[in-house]
Design a protein around this motif. Structure first.
Motif, PDB file in Angstrom:
ATOM      1  N   ALA A  19       7.930   3.284   1.603  1.00 42.53           N
ATOM      2  CA  ALA A  19       8.105   1.838   1.659  1.00 42.53           C
ATOM      3  C   ALA A  19       7.030   1.168   2.522  1.00 42.53           C
ATOM      4  N   MET A  20       6.204   1.969   3.173  1.00 46.13           N
ATOM      5  CA  MET A  20       5.171   1.423   4.042  1.00 46.13           C
ATOM      6  C   MET A  20       3.919   1.113   3.231  1.00 46.13           C
ATOM      7  N   SER A  21       3.149   0.139   3.691  1.00 41.98           N
ATOM      8  CA  SER A  21       1.866  -0.143   3.050  1.00 41.98           C
ATOM      9  C   SER A  21       0.908   1.006   3.359  1.00 41.98           C
ATOM     10  N   PRO A  22      -0.114   1.201   2.527  1.00 46.06           N
ATOM     11  CA  PRO A  22      -1.090   2.263   2.812  1.00 46.06           C
ATOM     12  C   PRO A  22      -1.730   2.111   4.200  1.00 46.06           C
ATOM     13  N   ASP A  23      -2.014   0.893   4.621  1.00 45.82           N
ATOM     14  CA  ASP A  23      -2.618   0.694   5.946  1.00 45.82           C
ATOM     15  C   ASP A  23      -1.663   1.093   7.061  1.00 45.82           C
TER      16      ASP A  23
END
Length: 102
Positions: A19-23
């Motif tokens: 659920a986290m962004s790639p960054d």
């Protein structure tokens, strides 16, 4: 003092990485790779992640997240050649980490 909420999230895999962004995943990986608790692993693994961080794609991030969970002594032994890498653990990412020199 007490660790911040972000530090706790970065430290513990309870945070759902899908659920986290790639960054955010990259930042979390960099922090975890360079704060393992064993100085040699902080330098080796943290240096590897820092050197390739911006070029890692989603698949690379998943491979690194799996390597983060390998115990320090096992990973250190594989990197330094003191123990053979079990075939089920051998991946292109692990091979790149073994070949990396800070």
């Amino acid at each position: 003092g007490r660790p911040s909420r972000l530090e706790l999230q970065l430290r513990h895999p309870a945070c759902i990485t899908s659920a986290m962004s790639p960054d955010d995943r990259r930042r979390r990986l960099l922090w975890r790779a360079s704060h393992r608790g064993v100085r040699e692993m902080d330098v080796l693994f943290g240096g590897f992640v820092a050197a390739g961080l911006t070029g890692f794609d989603e698949g690379d991030l998943a491979e690194l997240e799996a390597l983060i969970d390998v115990p320090d002594q096992d990973l250190y032994d594989w990197i330094t050649g003191q123990a053979p890498v079990p075939e089920e653990r051998r991946t292109p990412m692990l091979d790149a980490l073994i070949a990396f020199r800070p």
